[in-house]
Design a protein around this motif. Structure first.
Motif, PDB file in Angstrom:
ATOM      1  N   THR B   7       0.863  -1.180   0.000  1.00  0.00           N
ATOM      2  CA  THR B   7       0.000   0.000   0.000  1.00  0.00           C
ATOM      3  C   THR B   7       0.900   1.230   0.000  1.00  0.00           C
ATOM      4  O   THR B   7       1.681   1.436   0.926  1.00  0.00           O
ATOM      5  N   LYS B   8       0.813   2.028  -1.083  1.00  0.00           N
ATOM      6  CA  LYS B   8       1.658   3.235  -1.179  1.00  0.00           C
ATOM      7  C   LYS B   8       0.838   4.457  -0.777  1.00  0.00           C
ATOM      8  O   LYS B   8      -0.218   4.719  -1.361  1.00  0.00           O
ATOM      9  N   ILE B   9       1.325   5.159   0.215  1.00  0.00           N
ATOM     10  CA  ILE B   9       0.621   6.357   0.687  1.00  0.00           C
ATOM     11  C   ILE B   9       1.532   7.554   0.486  1.00  0.00           C
ATOM     12  O   ILE B   9       2.625   7.613   1.039  1.00  0.00           O
ATOM     13  N   SER B  11       1.911  11.717   0.613  1.00  0.00           N
ATOM     14  CA  SER B  11       1.350  12.986   1.093  1.00  0.00           C
ATOM     15  C   SER B  11       2.490  13.994   1.105  1.00  0.00           C
ATOM     16  O   SER B  11       3.308  14.004   2.003  1.00  0.00           O
ATOM     17  N   ILE B  18      -3.856  13.415  -0.010  1.00  0.00           N
ATOM     18  CA  ILE B  18      -3.190  12.145   0.253  1.00  0.00           C
ATOM     19  C   ILE B  18      -3.549  11.241  -0.924  1.00  0.00           C
ATOM     20  O   ILE B  18      -4.723  11.168  -1.309  1.00  0.00           O
ATOM     21  N   ILE B  20      -3.290   7.316  -2.305  1.00  0.00           N
ATOM     22  CA  ILE B  20      -3.041   5.931  -1.878  1.00  0.00           C
ATOM     23  C   ILE B  20      -3.201   5.014  -3.085  1.00  0.00           C
ATOM     24  O   ILE B  20      -4.213   5.080  -3.793  1.00  0.00           O
ATOM     25  N   LEU B 137      -3.422  12.517   8.815  1.00  0.00           N
ATOM     26  CA  LEU B 137      -2.200  11.700   8.833  1.00  0.00           C
ATOM     27  C   LEU B 137      -1.825  11.325  10.274  1.00  0.00           C
ATOM     28  O   LEU B 137      -1.411  10.196  10.541  1.00  0.00           O
ATOM     29  N   GLU B 142      -3.043   5.611   8.344  1.00  0.00           N
ATOM     30  CA  GLU B 142      -2.210   4.741   7.512  1.00  0.00           C
ATOM     31  C   GLU B 142      -2.354   3.275   7.924  1.00  0.00           C
ATOM     32  O   GLU B 142      -2.481   2.396   7.075  1.00  0.00           O
ATOM     33  N   VAL B 145      -5.744   1.959   6.835  1.00  0.00           N
ATOM     34  CA  VAL B 145      -5.818   1.706   5.397  1.00  0.00           C
ATOM     35  C   VAL B 145      -5.080   0.409   5.049  1.00  0.00           C
ATOM     36  O   VAL B 145      -5.614  -0.471   4.361  1.00  0.00           O
ATOM     37  N   ARG B 146      -3.862   0.263   5.558  1.00  0.00           N
ATOM     38  CA  ARG B 146      -3.077  -0.949   5.249  1.00  0.00           C
ATOM     39  C   ARG B 146      -3.787  -2.208   5.760  1.00  0.00           C
ATOM     40  O   ARG B 146      -3.898  -3.204   5.046  1.00  0.00           O
TER      41      ARG B 146
END
Lengths: 162, 162
Positions: B7-9, B11, B18, B20, B137, B142, B145-146
């Protein structure tokens, strides 16, 4: 009619937002009404010389809207949803020009009561990208906003908002 | 289960957004379903260890949603409206944590079909201010989400999305 109230439009370089501030010579409840009652909205929203046809305008939290501006035979349709409508303080909604489908902004209007029955409206628009924000600035939206607010001055002054 | 898909986040400093990106080992139609059918959404959205109660989840253009995450006796409610739901490609919606009322973001999810029946989801969130983005954030989103995406991997792998 030239208004004594200036429309301030701020869009900083490299930002995804536009912030518009405007004061009106009318109490907050009336200005808010002019933003939410479709029969009033169609009398002022948008540039001079445009006819506004309202397809739907359900200004409540969770409601939808769609309207069409017409000038010189051209039609420009806009649509979105109301995330929040809290009288007489806040309207948060999405906004999309159907001619640029998929490019959506989030609009927040805050209504502040000032002394002497005056009102300040602060409108923030945030876009999905800086490019979208710049496209909106290039579209001539500034003229539409200024002229719309002058038309709103007029209907407030004429007592058409009760 | 540790996913091979990262998972690429992203910001960037001073930005209001942001972004994702995440890939899944399942066809786009199924991933899209997992985002829009409430009985599926509640099986993966949010961090591990949370129960999700869906108040409403009307995933269509103009629909509303509201859900509550519960963990260790605490409740976290979220709500918004769907600006656009176009299967199997696009979901555009507003998002608000009721514990920070008035702070709303605009979320755009794009579903891209990849070779070998795989899917890439790109999610963009734009906030009303940089401060709001930074608050999100700092909230630990994060991890949520992951972990949510790992749960989504699982229900896709188990064939629970049909």
């Amino acid at each position: 009619m030239k208004s004594k109230n200036e429309t301030k439009i701020v869009s900083e370089s490299g930002s995804q937002e536009i912030i518009i501030t405007r004061e009106f010579e009318a109490p907050r409840e009336l200005v808010f009404k002019a933003y939410t009652e479709p029969e009033l909205v169609k009398q002022w929203l948008g540039p001079k010389g445009y006819e506004m046809h309202i397809d739907k305008y359900d200004a409540k939290s969770g409601g939808e809207y769609r309207y069409i501006h017409t000038a010189e035979g051209e039609e420009y349709a806009f649509r979105g949803v109301f995330h929040e409508v809290s009288a007489p303080e806040t309207i948060i909604q999405t906004f999309e020009f159907e001619g640029a489908k998929g490019h959506v902004s989030l609009e927040t209007a805050t209504f502040e009561a000032l002394p002497d029955n005056r009102t300040r409206v602060t409108g923030s628009s945030v876009f999905q990208s800086i490019a979208d924000r710049d496209m909106m600035l290039r579209s001539g939206m500034e003229i539409g906003v200024r002229e719309g607010y002058e038309r709103l001055d007029e209907i407030l002054e004429k007592g058409l908002v009760k």
